[in-house]
Design a protein around this motif. Structure first.
Motif, PDB file in Angstrom:
ATOM      1  N   THR A   1    -149.086  30.177  37.610  1.00 19.38           N
ATOM      2  CA  THR A   1    -148.502  29.918  36.303  1.00 19.38           C
ATOM      3  C   THR A   1    -147.874  31.172  35.712  1.00 19.38           C
ATOM      4  O   THR A   1    -146.787  31.123  35.115  1.00 19.38           O
ATOM      5  N   LEU A   2    -148.523  32.316  35.875  1.00 16.78           N
ATOM      6  CA  LEU A   2    -147.949  33.569  35.376  1.00 16.78           C
ATOM      7  C   LEU A   2    -146.654  33.887  36.095  1.00 16.78           C
ATOM      8  O   LEU A   2    -145.644  34.235  35.471  1.00 16.78           O
ATOM      9  N   ARG A   3    -146.648  33.755  37.411  1.00 13.21           N
ATOM     10  CA  ARG A   3    -145.433  34.079  38.180  1.00 13.21           C
ATOM     11  C   ARG A   3    -144.291  33.126  37.838  1.00 13.21           C
ATOM     12  O   ARG A   3    -143.133  33.541  37.778  1.00 13.21           O
ATOM     13  N   LYS A   4    -144.590  31.879  37.600  1.00  7.67           N
ATOM     14  CA  LYS A   4    -143.529  30.942  37.185  1.00  7.67           C
ATOM     15  C   LYS A   4    -142.941  31.343  35.839  1.00  7.67           C
ATOM     16  O   LYS A   4    -141.735  31.172  35.607  1.00  7.67           O
ATOM     17  N   SER A   5    -143.761  31.907  34.973  1.00 10.38           N
ATOM     18  CA  SER A   5    -143.278  32.291  33.642  1.00 10.38           C
ATOM     19  C   SER A   5    -142.313  33.472  33.695  1.00 10.38           C
ATOM     20  O   SER A   5    -141.651  33.772  32.695  1.00 10.38           O
ATOM     21  N   PHE A   6    -142.226  34.132  34.835  1.00 13.13           N
ATOM     22  CA  PHE A   6    -141.278  35.234  35.003  1.00 13.13           C
ATOM     23  C   PHE A   6    -139.834  34.737  35.122  1.00 13.13           C
ATOM     24  O   PHE A   6    -138.901  35.542  35.143  1.00 13.13           O
TER      25      PHE A   6
ATOM     26  N   ASP B   1    -139.219  28.096  36.690  1.00 12.47           N
ATOM     27  CA  ASP B   1    -138.716  27.668  37.997  1.00 12.47           C
ATOM     28  C   ASP B   1    -138.568  28.883  38.896  1.00 12.47           C
ATOM     29  O   ASP B   1    -137.678  29.702  38.711  1.00 12.47           O
ATOM     30  N   PHE B   2    -139.492  29.020  39.869  1.00 12.21           N
ATOM     31  CA  PHE B   2    -139.395  30.179  40.760  1.00 12.21           C
ATOM     32  C   PHE B   2    -138.925  29.806  42.175  1.00 12.21           C
ATOM     33  O   PHE B   2    -139.281  30.446  43.152  1.00 12.21           O
ATOM     34  N   LYS B   3    -138.069  28.772  42.225  1.00 10.07           N
ATOM     35  CA  LYS B   3    -137.395  28.493  43.496  1.00 10.07           C
ATOM     36  C   LYS B   3    -136.505  29.682  43.866  1.00 10.07           C
ATOM     37  O   LYS B   3    -136.103  30.477  43.017  1.00 10.07           O
ATOM     38  N   ARG B   4    -136.150  29.755  45.124  1.00 12.26           N
ATOM     39  CA  ARG B   4    -135.456  30.935  45.640  1.00 12.26           C
ATOM     40  C   ARG B   4    -134.169  31.244  44.887  1.00 12.26           C
ATOM     41  O   ARG B   4    -133.894  32.411  44.562  1.00 12.26           O
TER      42      ARG B   4
END
Length: 212
Positions: free
Chosen positions: A165-170, A175-178
């Motif tokens: 969840t933290l990494r997605k918030s970046f 959305d942390f798709k490529r």
């Protein structure tokens, strides 16, 4: 269990440039920022580690999983990470901050590694910037002597495990798709606040150290 027993085995088997890539920057800093499970393996770690290195002018190393799926096949655990380039860089660095990804619906940073004083300084600035920090559970604590995080000149580094969840918030819209990871316009203010906190921790910790 990892598919590959070491990075040597991975690099001799998986296709470089197609399935994986390495990117790094050596600017003769005494600090190395790493994302050894970057790209599609633990999404978001390559991007935030590079941002930290650019803001703070630190050395940087990232391994990228480039496969369209099943990037977890490229995960090599930190205690078996015998990649030549990162080992060479670590031998010249006093401080290491290693960014990893872990599962989790809560937005949290799990703190590990054997550099306890640096870890606590980073924790202070992360907390000041509004990030929730907890001590890492044993399975992701990064405390083993042969963990790549702890192989710098001082024999101790900091390992930060960032929840999904933290990494997605970046990234915008979580959305942390490529395609979003590779587009800096899609990076959120949260990523910049996180990177700033790490840099402040490193800068203030280093200022407190006795001069040679």
């Amino acid at each position: 269990m990892d598919r590959y027993a070491s990075m040597t085995e991975l690099k001799n088997t998986a296709i470089g440039g197609k399935e994986w890539a390495i990117d790094m920057s050596d600017i003769n800093s005494n600090t190395l920022i790493t994302a050894i499970h970057g790209g599609g393996i633990e999404p978001g770690t390559s991007e935030v580690s590079r941002l930290i290195s650019q803001i703070g002018h630190y050395n940087w190393f990232s391994f990228y999983g480039l496969k369209s799926s099943n990037n977890n096949d490229l995960h090599v655990t930190s205690t078996n990470y015998d990649e030549y380039n990162i080992l060479s860089m670590l031998r010249e660095c006093d401080y290491t901050v290693s960014l990893h990804g872990c599962s989790g619906k809560d937005s949290v940073v799990y703190l590990g590694g054997n550099d306890v004083s640096l870890r606590e300084t980073i924790k202070y600035y992360l907390t000041e910037n509004g990030f929730r920090c907890e001590m890492a559970p044993q399975n992701i604590s990064g405390e083993q002597k042969n963990n790549i995080t702890n192989k710098n000149k001082r024999g101790k580094g900091v390992q930060l495990e960032l929840s999904t969840t933290l990494r997605k918030s970046f990234f915008k819209d979580n959305d942390f798709k490529r395609k979003n990871r590779e587009d800096k316009n899609q990076w959120s203010e949260t990523m910049y606040h996180f990177a700033d906190a790490i840099v402040k921790g490193l800068e203030n910790y280093n200022e407190e150290q006795p001069q040679a």
